[in-house]
Design a protein around this motif. Structure first.
Motif, PDB file in Angstrom:
ATOM      1  N   LEU A  76       0.854  -1.182   0.000  1.00 13.86           N
ATOM      2  CA  LEU A  76       0.000   0.000   0.000  1.00 13.86           C
ATOM      3  C   LEU A  76       0.892   1.236   0.000  1.00 13.86           C
ATOM      4  CD1 LEU A  76      -2.756  -0.991   2.607  1.00 13.86           C
ATOM      5  CD2 LEU A  76      -2.705  -1.388   0.135  1.00 13.86           C
ATOM      6  N   ARG A 121       0.923   5.481  -0.411  1.00 10.96           N
ATOM      7  CA  ARG A 121       0.111   6.698  -0.315  1.00 10.96           C
ATOM      8  C   ARG A 121       0.099   7.523  -1.601  1.00 10.96           C
ATOM      9  NH1 ARG A 121       3.172  10.880   3.538  1.00 10.96           N
ATOM     10  NH2 ARG A 121       4.722  10.638   1.919  1.00 10.96           N
ATOM     11  N   GLY A 173       9.788  11.461  -0.701  1.00 11.20           N
ATOM     12  CA  GLY A 173       9.023  11.022  -1.853  1.00 11.20           C
ATOM     13  C   GLY A 173       7.583  10.746  -1.469  1.00 11.20           C
ATOM     14  N   HIS A 179      16.873  13.536   4.500  1.00 19.66           N
ATOM     15  CA  HIS A 179      17.386  12.250   4.982  1.00 19.66           C
ATOM     16  C   HIS A 179      16.824  11.885   6.354  1.00 19.66           C
ATOM     17  CE1 HIS A 179      21.347  12.933   2.488  1.00 19.66           C
ATOM     18  NE2 HIS A 179      20.359  12.529   1.719  1.00 19.66           N
ATOM     19  N   GLY A 191      14.033   3.989   6.675  1.00 15.73           N
ATOM     20  CA  GLY A 191      15.021   4.841   7.324  1.00 15.73           C
ATOM     21  C   GLY A 191      14.786   5.034   8.808  1.00 15.73           C
ATOM     22  N   PRO A 224      22.088   8.470   3.043  1.00 16.66           N
ATOM     23  CA  PRO A 224      21.696   7.254   3.773  1.00 16.66           C
ATOM     24  C   PRO A 224      21.089   6.111   2.965  1.00 16.66           C
ATOM     25  CG  PRO A 224      19.986   8.893   3.977  1.00 16.66           C
ATOM     26  CD  PRO A 224      21.072   9.517   3.143  1.00 16.66           C
TER      27      PRO A 224
HETATM   28  C1  LIG Z   1      15.376  15.531  -2.967  1.00 16.20           C
HETATM   29  C2  LIG Z   1      15.967  14.338  -2.320  1.00 16.20           C
HETATM   30  C3  LIG Z   1      17.223  13.907  -2.700  1.00 16.20           C
HETATM   31  C4  LIG Z   1      17.797  12.812  -2.082  1.00 16.20           C
HETATM   32  N1  LIG Z   1      19.014  12.380  -2.519  1.00 16.20           N
HETATM   33  C5  LIG Z   1      19.569  11.303  -1.934  1.00 16.20           C
HETATM   34  C6  LIG Z   1      20.801  10.793  -2.388  1.00 16.20           C
HETATM   35  O1  LIG Z   1      21.389  11.278  -3.356  1.00 16.20           O
HETATM   36  N2  LIG Z   1      21.346   9.737  -1.737  1.00 16.20           N
HETATM   37  C7  LIG Z   1      20.722   9.167  -0.668  1.00 16.20           C
HETATM   38  O2  LIG Z   1      21.278   8.249  -0.095  1.00 16.20           O
HETATM   39  N3  LIG Z   1      19.530   9.604  -0.252  1.00 16.20           N
HETATM   40  C8  LIG Z   1      18.938  10.642  -0.861  1.00 16.20           C
HETATM   41  N4  LIG Z   1      17.719  11.073  -0.441  1.00 16.20           N
HETATM   42  C9  LIG Z   1      17.097  10.384   0.696  1.00 16.20           C
HETATM   43  C10 LIG Z   1      16.441   9.079   0.290  1.00 16.20           C
HETATM   44  O3  LIG Z   1      15.516   9.325  -0.735  1.00 16.20           O
HETATM   45  C11 LIG Z   1      15.757   8.497   1.512  1.00 16.20           C
HETATM   46  O4  LIG Z   1      16.710   8.323   2.530  1.00 16.20           O
HETATM   47  C12 LIG Z   1      15.122   7.159   1.230  1.00 16.20           C
HETATM   48  O5  LIG Z   1      14.234   7.218   0.156  1.00 16.20           O
HETATM   49  C13 LIG Z   1      14.388   6.682   2.447  1.00 16.20           C
HETATM   50  O6  LIG Z   1      13.884   5.396   2.206  1.00 16.20           O
HETATM   51  P1  LIG Z   1      12.699   4.846   3.070  1.00 16.20           P
HETATM   52  O7  LIG Z   1      12.423   3.469   2.645  1.00 16.20           O
HETATM   53  O8  LIG Z   1      13.003   5.108   4.495  1.00 16.20           O
HETATM   54  O9  LIG Z   1      11.458   5.792   2.775  1.00 16.20           O
HETATM   55  P2  LIG Z   1      10.903   6.411   1.428  1.00 16.20           P
HETATM   56  O10 LIG Z   1      11.760   6.109   0.287  1.00 16.20           O
HETATM   57  O11 LIG Z   1      10.599   7.816   1.755  1.00 16.20           O
HETATM   58  O12 LIG Z   1       9.549   5.619   1.203  1.00 16.20           O
HETATM   59  C14 LIG Z   1       8.439   5.781   2.031  1.00 16.20           C
HETATM   60  C15 LIG Z   1       7.180   5.631   1.181  1.00 16.20           C
HETATM   61  O13 LIG Z   1       6.067   5.463   2.036  1.00 16.20           O
HETATM   62  C16 LIG Z   1       4.998   6.218   1.542  1.00 16.20           C
HETATM   63  N5  LIG Z   1       4.113   6.488   2.684  1.00 16.20           N
HETATM   64  C17 LIG Z   1       4.255   7.407   3.660  1.00 16.20           C
HETATM   65  N6  LIG Z   1       3.226   7.324   4.518  1.00 16.20           N
HETATM   66  C18 LIG Z   1       2.433   6.343   4.077  1.00 16.20           C
HETATM   67  C19 LIG Z   1       1.215   5.799   4.552  1.00 16.20           C
HETATM   68  N7  LIG Z   1       0.623   6.250   5.651  1.00 16.20           N
HETATM   69  N8  LIG Z   1       0.654   4.790   3.840  1.00 16.20           N
HETATM   70  C20 LIG Z   1       1.243   4.323   2.705  1.00 16.20           C
HETATM   71  N9  LIG Z   1       2.395   4.817   2.210  1.00 16.20           N
HETATM   72  C21 LIG Z   1       2.971   5.806   2.904  1.00 16.20           C
HETATM   73  C22 LIG Z   1       5.639   7.435   0.938  1.00 16.20           C
HETATM   74  O14 LIG Z   1       4.802   8.034  -0.037  1.00 16.20           O
HETATM   75  C23 LIG Z   1       6.906   6.854   0.333  1.00 16.20           C
HETATM   76  O15 LIG Z   1       6.690   6.436  -0.994  1.00 16.20           O
HETATM   77  C24 LIG Z   1      17.110  12.149  -1.055  1.00 16.20           C
HETATM   78  C25 LIG Z   1      15.839  12.559  -0.675  1.00 16.20           C
HETATM   79  C26 LIG Z   1      15.263  13.650  -1.305  1.00 16.20           C
HETATM   80  C27 LIG Z   1      13.912  14.062  -0.888  1.00 16.20           C
END
Ligand SMILES: Cc1cc2nc3c(=O)[nH]c(=O)nc-3n(C[C@H](O)[C@H](O)[C@H](O)COP(=O)(O)OP(=O)(O)OC[C@H]3O[C@@H](n4cnc5c(N)ncnc54)[C@H](O)[C@@H]3O)c2cc1C
Lengths: 186, 552
Positions: B35, B37, B73, B458, B491, B502
């Motif tokens: 799921l 969002r 994202g 991050h 994360g 990260p």
């Molecule tokens: C502009 C930008 C540039 C970046 N550049 C880098 C880089 O160069 N190198 C690097 O290492 N990191 C980078 N990052 C950071 C990296 O994108 C994140 O650290 C990483 O994506 C985190 O992974 P995650 O699995 O924790 O969460 P995410 O990738 O954020 O995934 C979480 C997902 O859960 C979804 N979600 C949230 N709440 C809910 C809900 N209630 N129900 C269902 N879905 C939900 C969100 O929409 C999202 O798609 C960058 C981030 C940004 C914003």
């Protein structure tokens, strides 16, 4: 003062936007824009359009913003013994330096309404630095003052940007001595 | 009455944590539903456009907190679709950090050597590759030359980018239109789908409750595809295993909202949040000095004027990533592109840039600084912060009260930096400024926290792994303490700031967590195996970890 509330609202919001990114007067006697800077500022960039667009989410709060900003301006004028032109909304009646000082005060750390004023400033800013109410390519083609002044170049005919020449193409520093084959440090 | 929908494994969020887990469990034979969002965009829908409502805002989420703002994202693929794809591994000393809890933050079972095979798996899967100097865009080259000029080293950063397809358009944050960025849409997610996993976009999970058979019920709302302030029907899915991967800004909020029905959460849920010590320094380069001092030119008479050309971070200075230095004095300084519209407001007019009395984030002098935008260079500091973030009571839905149709929302995170963090920032600011301003190369100033507080792309550690139940929400297998069958792989599980980008570490930890999740699923009657190859069929990474898994 003009009895037309819309007019007061426009003048006040324009004066605020012009304080955030100042510009030149649009016509002689333009009271909203202080004329503190050459070239268009946030107002010419479309700040009012962006603020009033429901997608941005501030549209319903604008009347409150106008009321509160003018209340702050009235109080500021009283504290500084400034007499304001009664035919203008109080914030608009302030000279540019005073407008700037007031915006600095309400966005300073610790001010109880700081977050609200920073949010309003953010959208004024976005009108100028990204034309968030227009397609970027259209904004550039139309000579949008912010994007033009920043030197944002037009896209290729298909609406996408590409930079075939993009690198100095030669080593420019020593690598960290602990670098491994993965490109990260040991 | 409607019939109850069931699956073996329910994954919340489709970023690194979610996609990696979904792939392995689906490939191993489990029924998997994801799921997500946000919306699901195809490559041709990634636009080069700052207009509200284009992909630049549809796939983003910007949550304003008190002292900390999170940019992440909001789409299928999560942060990988908007990220800059810099993928360095965390330095060795990170795993030995104590932070301010007075003992090692990371579980005893994890250090750099233990994580290395999992990093290798991710590097094979995305894949991650090194950059040559010819792949380094002008801003990265300029930063390298400035570092060199001040006696420092500088490294092209490893990336998950196909350098041959990259046109250096600098629109990575709106999604890659050229198929160059190796987001999760190009590897784990399609592979998961090929193995039967089902992705449901525009499904926002609100809370989790328990079922009579020891499983969990996941409650979601359907989001409007355009105006995220609007929501439609709600629904539920029952699952034997729940994997939370909504990101460090959202996962703890879902757990907080579930607490009244699930029972008490570990103390660390929604605490110890870290912004990865992130902060930006903006420099306005003096083109003439860059030519005369550094000897740079673009071959057509232009020296630099290329802030807008490139692809996010290309080159980092890693001289301070030295384990012999004391904690809170180690950091990296990485060149970065940040587009207008999001962060320009925070760039401060450097002192010394002419007669500039008055405010430095707006007004007259800032407008002058914007005229020099093409000569900007941004340096990204990643310091060791002290995990100061705490989430307040959850908002009515999601993780924020939405203000704009897309992107902008108000969340409950509070972040009040401690002296150790402030000192680390000050030291990194001074170092970056020293490199940039040497011999008149530039005027530089750090972003101010006074305008909107700190700002992170991050987010980390709001639900972290660890050995100590008092300061960690998850055990070292990423299982939520006191709630067997709920795992967190995003994360939020990372214990603290990493001093580098990260995503590589988040992904490696997710890979490492999978064998344990597979075992937990099997205990709950799910017929699932561990051992899938990389999404493209590569197996060298698998061979590297199979030994470890076998030995467990
Ligand atoms: C502009 C930008 C540039 C970046 N550049 C880098 C880089 O160069 N190198 C690097 O290492 N990191 C980078 N990052 C950071 C990296 O994108 C994140 O650290 C990483 O994506 C985190 O992974 P995650 O699995 O924790 O969460 P995410 O990738 O954020 O995934 C979480 C997902 O859960 C979804 N979600 C949230 N709440 C809910 C809900 N209630 N129900 C269902 N879905 C939900 C969100 O929409 C999202 O798609 C960058 C981030 C940004 C914003």
């Amino acid at each position: 003062m003009d009895s037309d509330g819309t007019h007061e609202r426009t003048l006040t919001l324009e004066a605020f936007a012009d304080t955030v990114v100042p510009g030149e007067k649009r016509f002689p006697g333009d009271v909203a824009i202080a004329g503190a800077s050459a070239g268009g500022g946030a107002v010419a960039a479309g700040a009012l359009t962006l603020l009033e667009w429901d997608s941005a989410g501030l549209d319903k709060a604008l009347d409150d913003y106008v009321r509160d900003l003018n209340a702050h301006a009235r109080q500021y004028a009283a504290e500084h013994r400034l007499s304001l032109d009664p035919t203008l909304p109080p914030f608009t009646a302030l000279p540019f330096e005073r407008r700037t000082e007031l915006v600095t005060l309400v966005t300073a750390p610790g001010h109880p309404e700081k977050e609200l004023w920073v949010l309003l400033a953010l959208f004024c800013y976005m009108a100028y630095d990204s034309a968030a109410h227009m397609h970027t390519a259209d904004a550039i083609a139309a000579g949008h003052p912010g994007l033009t002044s920043m030197g944002i170049t037009p896209p290729d005919p298909d609406g996408l940007w590409r930079y075939p020449k993009n690198s100095y193409g030669r080593p420019l520093a020593r690598l960290h001595p602990d670098t491994t084959a993965s490109g990260s440090l040991r | 009455m409607t019939s109850v929908e069931r699956t073996d494994v329910l994954v919340v969020g489709s970023g690194f944590g979610g996609a990696i887990a979904a792939y392995h469990l689906a490939a191993g034979g489990a029924d998997v539903v994801i799921l997500e969002r946000g919306p699901w965009l195809a490559e041709e829908e990634f636009e080069h456009d700052y207009k509200l409502g284009s992909s630049y805002t549809r796939i983003f989420d910007f949550t304003v907190g008190d002292g900390m703002n999170i940019l992440g994202g909001n789409c299928v693929g999560g942060g990988s679709v908007v990220y800059f794809a810099a993928m360095p591994r965390a330095p060795r000393f990170i795993f030995e950090r104590h932070g301010d809890i007075g003992r090692r933050m990371w579980p005893a079972s994890i250090d750099r050597d233990a994580l290395e095979p999992w990093y290798d798996r991710v590097a094979e899967a995305l894949p991650v590759s090194t950059q040559g100097w010819e792949d380094v865009s002008y801003p990265g080259g300029l930063w390298a030359a400035a570092c060199n000029h001040s006696g420092r080293t500088a490294n092209p950063v490893p990336v998950a980018i196909d350098n041959d397809r990259c046109v250096q358009c600098n629109w990575m944050m709106a999604g890659c239109r050229f198929g160059a960025k190796r987001s999760l849409l190009t590897n784990y997610l399609p592979a998961a789908i090929a193995h039967g996993a089902e992705v449901r976009p525009l499904h926002e999970v609100q809370r989790i409750s328990r079922t009579d058979d020891g499983g969990y019920r996941v409650h979601y709302d359907i989001m409007d595809g355009e105006d995220y302030r609007l929501r439609g029907d709600s629904g539920t899915i029952d699952a034997k295993i729940v994997i939370l991967a909504a990101g460090a800004g959202a996962t703890p909020v879902i757990l907080q909202r579930s607490e009244p029905v699930l029972g008490p959460m570990p103390h660390a849920v929604g605490r110890y949040f870290s912004g990865n010590g992130e902060r930006l320094v903006t420099a306005v380069m003096n083109e003439e000095r860059v030519r005369d001092v550094l000897g740079l030119d673009r071959g057509d008479g232009t020296v630099y004027e290329a802030f807008h050309i490139g692809k996010g971070p290309c080159v980092a200075n890693w001289d301070r990533l030295d384990g012999s230095l004391p904690e809170f004095s180690r950091y990296s300084l990485e060149q970065l592109y940040f587009p207008p519209g999001l962060g320009t407001i925070l760039a401060q007019v450097p002192g010394g840039m002419g007669p500039v009395p008055g405010p430095s984030w707006f007004g007259l002098s800032k407008k002058e600084m914007l005229k020099r935008w093409k000569s900007w260079l941004i340096i990204f500091e990643m310091i060791e912060d002290a995990n100061e973030g705490v989430f307040g009571p959850p908002p009515p839905s999601g993780n924020a009260v939405r203000i704009s149709q897309q992107m902008l929302g108000r969340g409950t995170l509070r972040y009040d930096p401690k002296p150790s963090t402030l000192r680390a920032w000050a030291q990194a600011d001074a170092d970056a400024k020293e490199i940039l301003e040497r011999d008149g190369l530039a005027h530089a100033e750090a972003w101010s926290n006074d305008v909107v507080g700190a700002y992170t792309v991050h987010p980390l550690a709001s639900c972290r792994i660890g050995d100590d139940p008092a300061t960690s929400a998850l055990d070292d297998r990423h299982e939520l303490r006191g709630h067997p069958g709920i795992f967190v792989t995003d994360g939020s599980a990372v214990p603290g700031a990493l001093t580098v980008n990260p995503a590589m570490t988040i992904a490696a930890l997710a890979e490492r967590a999978i064998p344990g999740i597979v075992a937990a699923a099997r205990e709950r009657g799910v017929e699932v195996q561990y051992g899938a190859p990389a999404p493209d069929g590569g197996t060298s990474g698998r061979l590297g970890v199979m030994n470890i898994v076998g030995r467990r």
